[in-house]
Design a protein around this motif. Structure first.
Motif, mmCIF file in Angstrom:
data_model
loop_
_atom_site.group_PDB
_atom_site.id
_atom_site.type_symbol
_atom_site.label_atom_id
_atom_site.label_comp_id
_atom_site.label_asym_id
_atom_site.label_seq_id
_atom_site.Cartn_x
_atom_site.Cartn_y
_atom_site.Cartn_z
ATOM 1 N N HIS A 153 0.773 -1.248 0.000
ATOM 2 C CA HIS A 153 0.000 0.000 0.000
ATOM 3 C C HIS A 153 0.808 1.304 0.000
ATOM 4 O O HIS A 153 0.214 2.364 -0.112
ATOM 5 C CB HIS A 153 -1.041 0.011 1.142
ATOM 6 C CG HIS A 153 -0.471 0.115 2.528
ATOM 7 N ND1 HIS A 153 -1.219 0.588 3.590
ATOM 8 C CD2 HIS A 153 0.741 -0.196 3.031
ATOM 9 C CE1 HIS A 153 -0.490 0.561 4.690
ATOM 10 N NE2 HIS A 153 0.690 0.083 4.383
ATOM 11 N N ASP B 155 -4.062 -1.439 8.212
ATOM 12 C CA ASP B 155 -2.634 -1.507 8.547
ATOM 13 C C ASP B 155 -2.293 -0.282 9.405
ATOM 14 O O ASP B 155 -2.938 0.767 9.286
ATOM 15 C CB ASP B 155 -1.826 -1.490 7.239
ATOM 16 C CG ASP B 155 -0.330 -1.620 7.455
ATOM 17 O OD1 ASP B 155 0.180 -2.744 7.341
ATOM 18 O OD2 ASP B 155 0.323 -0.584 7.746
ATOM 19 N N HIS C 132 -0.050 1.832 9.228
ATOM 20 C CA HIS C 132 0.404 3.001 8.467
ATOM 21 C C HIS C 132 -0.625 3.393 7.417
ATOM 22 O O HIS C 132 -1.448 2.566 7.010
ATOM 23 C CB HIS C 132 1.758 2.683 7.819
ATOM 24 C CG HIS C 132 2.766 2.163 8.807
ATOM 25 N ND1 HIS C 132 3.008 0.817 8.966
ATOM 26 C CD2 HIS C 132 3.518 2.810 9.729
ATOM 27 C CE1 HIS C 132 3.917 0.652 9.939
ATOM 28 N NE2 HIS C 132 4.234 1.844 10.425
ATOM 29 N N ASP D 193 0.401 -4.681 12.326
ATOM 30 C CA ASP D 193 1.421 -3.802 12.909
ATOM 31 C C ASP D 193 0.895 -2.718 13.857
ATOM 32 O O ASP D 193 1.720 -2.080 14.542
ATOM 33 C CB ASP D 193 2.355 -3.213 11.834
ATOM 34 C CG ASP D 193 1.636 -2.622 10.635
ATOM 35 O OD1 ASP D 193 0.385 -2.643 10.611
ATOM 36 O OD2 ASP D 193 2.328 -2.137 9.721
ATOM 37 N N GLY E 192 1.097 -5.261 6.893
ATOM 38 C CA GLY E 192 2.210 -5.115 7.831
ATOM 39 C C GLY E 192 2.149 -6.049 9.026
ATOM 40 O O GLY E 192 1.101 -6.581 9.391
ATOM 41 N N TYR F 155 5.587 -7.119 11.962
ATOM 42 C CA TYR F 155 7.047 -7.222 11.978
ATOM 43 C C TYR F 155 7.542 -7.872 13.254
ATOM 44 O O TYR F 155 6.995 -7.649 14.338
ATOM 45 C CB TYR F 155 7.662 -5.823 11.814
ATOM 46 C CG TYR F 155 7.125 -5.148 10.589
ATOM 47 C CD1 TYR F 155 7.600 -5.485 9.326
ATOM 48 C CD2 TYR F 155 6.062 -4.237 10.675
ATOM 49 C CE1 TYR F 155 7.057 -4.919 8.180
ATOM 50 C CE2 TYR F 155 5.507 -3.666 9.533
ATOM 51 C CZ TYR F 155 6.012 -4.013 8.289
ATOM 52 O OH TYR F 155 5.464 -3.468 7.159
#
Ligand SMILES: [Zn+2]
Length: 287
Positions: A119, A157, A159, A226, A261, A263
């Motif tokens: 994205h 997500d 972000h 995330d 996302g 991590y």
């Protein structure tokens, strides 16, 4: 639900969660299946079709740079060091979204893609570990093949999806609502919402209502886990996933989810990360 995966999703020497975790999740689904979840392979014709769509949605100079590695600043603009597997890797991630959306359009059923790194990609360069915009590419496939179908995109997500926003700007009947817990890649739009961690779920709920207000025939949900890094707990993330899957199921709008996302960190190892994404898959399988 069918969850689309291709081994090329990890076809790069660059070790990074975005390109490695799909493989780990596919392995986990083989070892410990989730009820009603089938890992589906992507037909070679869909990979070829996706290369075509990439060339239409992204600038040719950028696509050529990702294929050849030159110029290096453009080839590595996503932030992933370039190697000769990057193009195949990025095609596979986008193809999984195209395959899942095509399947959902044809069957009317919910499905998913073990895709991430989508994205932030712009039409003419990569950004934020995203090479090509699988979300915009899948929406473009709908526009070309099913002009009567309206597409909703819900991006939860952590972000903002500034890349998707840039590329869908010129597409009709494609509406994106974005809920973020992090300012990265923020853009000005009434449907780009920064949610407080403490009041996260009500903002997601309102975003789903906004998506539905555009009367989509299909929705693509970018389900990054995330927000964990910004303080949203695994329990709240799982509740978010059930909320998203349930609300679209209730109104019988087929939903396609992507992993987005998520991590590894000193608070989250690969098994923990796989567990968060498995919760998303389970929510869509049993809405
Ligand atoms: Zn993210």
């Amino acid at each position: 639900v069918k969850v689309f995966y291709d081994p090329n999703m990890a076809a790069t020497g660059t070790t990074f969660d975005t390109t490695r975790k799909a493989e780990q999740i596919a392995k986990s689904l083989a070892d410990q299946p989730i009820d009603d979840v089938d890992v589906a392979v992507i037909h070679p014709s869909i990979l070829a079709l996706t290369e075509n769509l990439i060339a239409q949605v992204h600038d040719l100079a950028y696509v050529r740079a990702v294929v050849t590695g030159r110029p290096d600043w453009l080839a590595a603009s996503s932030g992933l060091a370039w190697d000769d597997g990057i193009y195949r890797m990025a095609v596979a991630h986008c193809a999984a979204v195209v395959a899942a959306v095509a399947d959902a359009v044809e069957s009317g059923l919910t499905g998913g893609a073990l895709s991430s790194g989508l994205h932030h990609a712009r039409s003419d360069h990569g950004k934020g570990y995203c090479t090509f915009s699988g979300l915009a590419i899948a929406a473009w496939w709908v526009r070309l093949n099913h002009p009567d179908i309206r597409v909703g995109i819900l991006d939860v997500d952590a972000h903002f999806g500034g890349g998707t926003r840039q590329i869908i700007e010129h597409m009709v009947d494609v509406h994106q609502v974005d809920v973020s817990t992090n300012r990265y890649d923020r853009y000005e739009h009434r449907d780009a919402l920064l949610a407080p961690v403490s009041g996260y779920l009500p903002v997601v709920d309102a975003a789903i209502t906004t998506v539905l207000s555009h009367h989509p025939d299909i929705v693509i949900c970018n389900m990054g886990v995330d927000p964990f890094d910004d303080g949203v707990t695994p329990e709240v993330l799982a509740e978010r996933d059930r909320l998203v899957a349930h609300r679209f199921d209730t109104v019988e709008v087929p939903a396609v989810f992507t992993l987005a996302g998520g991590y590894c960190s000193d608070r989250l190892d690969m098994d923990g990360l796989v567990g968060l994404h498995r919760a998303t898959i389970a929510a869509f399988a049993n809405p």
